[in-house]
Design an enzyme around this catalytic site. Structure first.
Site, short mmCIF file in Angstrom:
data_model
loop_
_atom_site.label_atom_id
_atom_site.label_comp_id
_atom_site.label_asym_id
_atom_site.label_seq_id
_atom_site.Cartn_x
_atom_site.Cartn_y
_atom_site.Cartn_z
N GLY A 50 0.86 -1.18 0.00
CA GLY A 50 0.00 0.00 0.00
C GLY A 50 0.89 1.23 0.00
N SER A 292 -16.83 9.91 0.99
CA SER A 292 -15.69 10.64 1.55
C SER A 292 -16.09 11.84 2.42
CB SER A 292 -14.83 11.15 0.39
OG SER A 292 -13.92 12.10 0.86
N ARG A 338 -14.40 13.27 12.96
CA ARG A 338 -15.26 12.11 12.70
C ARG A 338 -15.91 11.54 13.96
NH1 ARG A 338 -11.27 9.32 8.22
NH2 ARG A 338 -11.62 10.99 6.73
N ARG A 443 -8.31 9.68 14.45
CA ARG A 443 -7.51 10.21 13.32
C ARG A 443 -8.31 11.28 12.60
NH1 ARG A 443 -7.49 9.36 7.87
NH2 ARG A 443 -8.72 7.46 7.85
#
Ligand SMILES: Cc1cc2nc3c(=O)[nH]c(=O)nc-3n(C[C@H](O)[C@H](O)[C@H](O)COP(=O)(O)OP(=O)(O)OC[C@H]3O[C@@H](n4cnc5c(N)ncnc54)[C@H](O)[C@@H]3O)c2cc1C
Length: 645
Positions: A50, A292, A338, A443
């Site tokens: 990745g 997103s 978030r 995060r």
């Protein structure tokens, strides 16, 4: 508590001191180098291709090391990073809107709810600016604005626009950049690429990581590969919940095997629940789809003010809508981080105001933005995301608001690493989402790509060199070394054991049930009673798994049930540790929300006096893990109650 014992505290002995803005530069200078002629004689294994692993393998090979790279997909460029949509942060301040390295550092420490290390986060913010230059030089087609400068947009937890993007395909474009760099080195013969190979064990020799045992997923052949050092870049473990936004293949096996061999696992309970995912529609689903966070730049989140309002959204007049994020958090509005947005969505749904067939949904509405900017502008920014949404739900988000709900997305926990990204096993380095590093308990959006590429392009190549230079020439060892043979035998025995059960339940049925337990009790809200119940249920289900799982076929060739069975067996062990970690952390912070610890207005209530530490768990094999605490100190960003109001 009865479920674990407490061991000695752990310290990050590689962390430099002095003024935070000079730490990385000084550390880099003080570290040892390996001269180019010697690099050619050293082999490094990198598990994962990745953004973290791909960038690391390419860079190490470019420096002259012999690199062996592994991934389970059929091509390195199918790593899960390809799915990343919204963007990557960097403190470039192209907008002149007040951004700086210090502000990115500040936002990230605060966004992580004061559960990350200041030194690491500052380094990340410093290096962020180099990442953009590197990727532009590789030809990554970032969006540009009218004058030709790179365009940016906002992500949660920031009041500046520092997120660089390539439509809704930023991960794909960044990964193509890293992949080209990797391919160049494969072509030159410096990287040996092993796609469709799964690492199933770590090999230690004299306490150092010296190799891995892998299974060729096409032929079933098991082999042992030795090296001077091993780098794990094997991604996150969100799929322990079965339903998540992660690619179906994402799993914890590489990290968990290393954990069982002595690598500490840090903060396993820190899971990110992303607020904007397409809601679950039924039991048939095997994965969830992210919309997103970038959409919250222009989309407004709302629910009807009245409970049980069944009208179609366009029939609900403005004054009967509750734009609850804008109402509760006027400073950050729809762009709160978030953890905050997810909890707020849960709260409005729990109060009976959720929308859609299940009532577990809120609207993300673009009508205002389309009126203001025009459909073309919205299409240019988010076109692929809108198409994806329409294909999945059959609804056109240009005409009706999207329906979204929180879902498991990212894991902040991971293998414990020091400032040099080295785990508690010498010679084992861990980068990208697989380590616990820089995001604390939550995060911020667009920071995972930044961290993966910071680790791979800029940090690891320095710190790994220091390890190799400081260790002196390591003894040459090969696959016949007794410790390597023992590791290989463990893998073979485990495969035999899984195949021999021949029970009556599929691997997926166990995985789904485990996921339900985790979502119910270790998901968006956790409580002591729920976590204790979860631990009992996980243990009982794990026992059943080892008696009743049915793995058809054999180990001699492609066998996806066998692959999944091994991964789910590891998820069972991880799940228990996650619940123990969540249970012992008697506070709320970031994504870890304990029902017993909240402020009067329902925000996370930290307990800095008791819990300002990293919880690093040691595997003991007896079922009782040992907790090592690494104290966190804050000299620059002083812990306060996070406020986005
Ligand atoms: C839908 C979605 C959208 C996202 N959007 C963004 C975004 O816009 N911005 C942002 O910053 N972050 C975003 N993220 C998060 C980000 O994409 C990931 O955190 C990041 O890409 C992880 O990169 P990685 O290199 O650490 O791991 P991965 O990309 O997951 O790669 C893991 C690699 O390890 C290999 N591997 C794993 N186990 C083994 C094994 N046992 N043997 C061999 N190989 C193994 C795999 O084959 C793969 O090559 C998003 C995440 C999701 C799910």
């Amino acid at each position: 508590m009865d479920l674990y014992t407490e061991g000695d505290p752990i310290a990050d002995t590689r962390a430099p001191d002095g003024p935070v803005e000079t730490r990385w530069e000084r550390h880099r200078f003080e570290m040892k180098l390996v001269n180019p002629a010697n690099r050619r004689k050293m082999t490094v294994i990198v598990v994962g291709t990745g953004l973290a692993g791909g960038s690391a393998a390419a860079t190490l090979a470019e420096q002259g090391y012999q690199v062996r790279s592994y991934c389970y997909q059929d091509s390195p460029r199918r790593a899960h990073s390809i799915a990343a949509q919204g963007g990557i942060n960097a403190a470039k301040n192209y907008r002149n809107d007040g951004d700086s390295v210090h502000r990115l550092f500040y936002d990230t420490v605060k966004g992580g709810d004061f559960r990350s290390r200041e030194s690491n986060v500052h380094r990340l913010a410093e290096v962020s600016v180099n990442i953009i230059d590197q990727c532009v030089a590789q030809g990554v087609p970032f969006a540009r604005e009218y004058g030709g400068l790179l365009d940016t947009r906002s992500f949660g937890g920031a009041q500046v626009q520092r997120t660089f993007y390539a439509r809704g395909q930023t991960g794909q474009q960044l990964l193509l950049g890293a992949y080209q760099a990797l391919e160049r080195q494969i072509g030159l013969g410096n990287v040996e690429m092993n796609a469709r190979h799964e690492m199933l064990e770590l090999v230690l020799v004299d306490g150092r990581a010296r190799g891995i045992v892998v299974r060729d997923m096409v032929t079933g052949e098991i082999s042992t590969e030795m090296a001077d050092a091993v780098v794990l870049a094997s991604g996150g473990y969100g799929n322990v919940f079965y339903l998540s936004t992660n690619a179906k293949g994402c799993n914890v096996t590489a990290s968990w095997r290393a954990h069982r061999k002595g690598a500490y696992f840090a903060n396993p309970c820190y899971t990110q629940i992303h607020p904007t995912c397409i809601p679950v529609s039924g039991d048939h689903q095997s994965k969830l789809t992210l919309m997103s966070e970038s959409l919250r730049n222009d989309g407004r989140v709302w629910v009807p003010k009245a409970k049980g309002d069944q009208r179609s959204p366009r029939e609900i007049p403005e004054d009967e809508r509750d734009y609850y994020l804008e109402r509760i958090y006027p400073s950050f509005g729809n762009l709160v981080p978030r953890d905050i947005a997810s909890r707020a969505a849960k709260n409005v749904c729990d109060s009976g105001r959720g929308v859609g067939p299940t009532g577990l949904g809120v609207y993300l509405d673009f009508a205002d933005a389309i009126n203001r900017l025009g459909r073309k502008a919205i299409e240019a920014k988010y076109g692929n995301l809108f198409e994806m949404y329409e294909r999945i739900t059959g609804e056109d988000p240009y005409e009706v608001p999207m329906r979204i709900y929180p879902a498991v997305h990212y894991t902040m926990g991971g293998l414990w690493v020091d400032y040099d990204l080295q785990s508690s096993i010498p010679g084992l380095f861990v980068i990208g989402e697989a380590n616990f590093s820089d995001h604390g308990a939550n995060r911020l959006g667009a920071s995972a790509l930044m961290q993966g590429l910071a680790d791979g392009y800029f940090v690891l190549p320095n710190t790994l060199a220091n390890y190799l230079a400081s260790s002196g020439p390591l003894d040459k060892v090969d696959a016949s070394h007794p410790e390597a043979v023992a590791a290989r035998t463990e893998v073979e025995d485990r495969i035999k054991r899984l195949l021999a059960i021949n029970g009556d339940r599929t691997v997926d049925s166990f995985h789904r049930e485990l996921g339900q337990i985790m979502w119910e009790h270790c998901g968006m809200e956790r409580s002591e009673a729920g976590l204790r119940k979860a631990i009992d249920e996980i243990r009982a289900l794990r026992e059943q798994f080892w008696q009743r799982v049915r793995v058809p076929g054999d180990g001699e060739g492609l066998n996806q049930s066998l692959e999944k069975a091994g991964r789910v067996a590891d998820f069972f062990e991880l799940a228990e540790l996650m619940c123990i970690d969540a249970l012992h952390r008697e506070e709320s912070c970031g994504g870890h929300f304990r029902a017993e610890h909240q402020t009067p207005d329902g925000e996370a209530q930290r307990d800095d006096d008791r819990f300002a530490y990293v919880a690093a768990w040691e595997y003991t094999g007896t079922g009782e893990p040992v907790l090592h605490k690494e104290d966190l100190t804050f000299e620059y960003v002083h812990p306060t109650q996070r406020s986005y109001k």
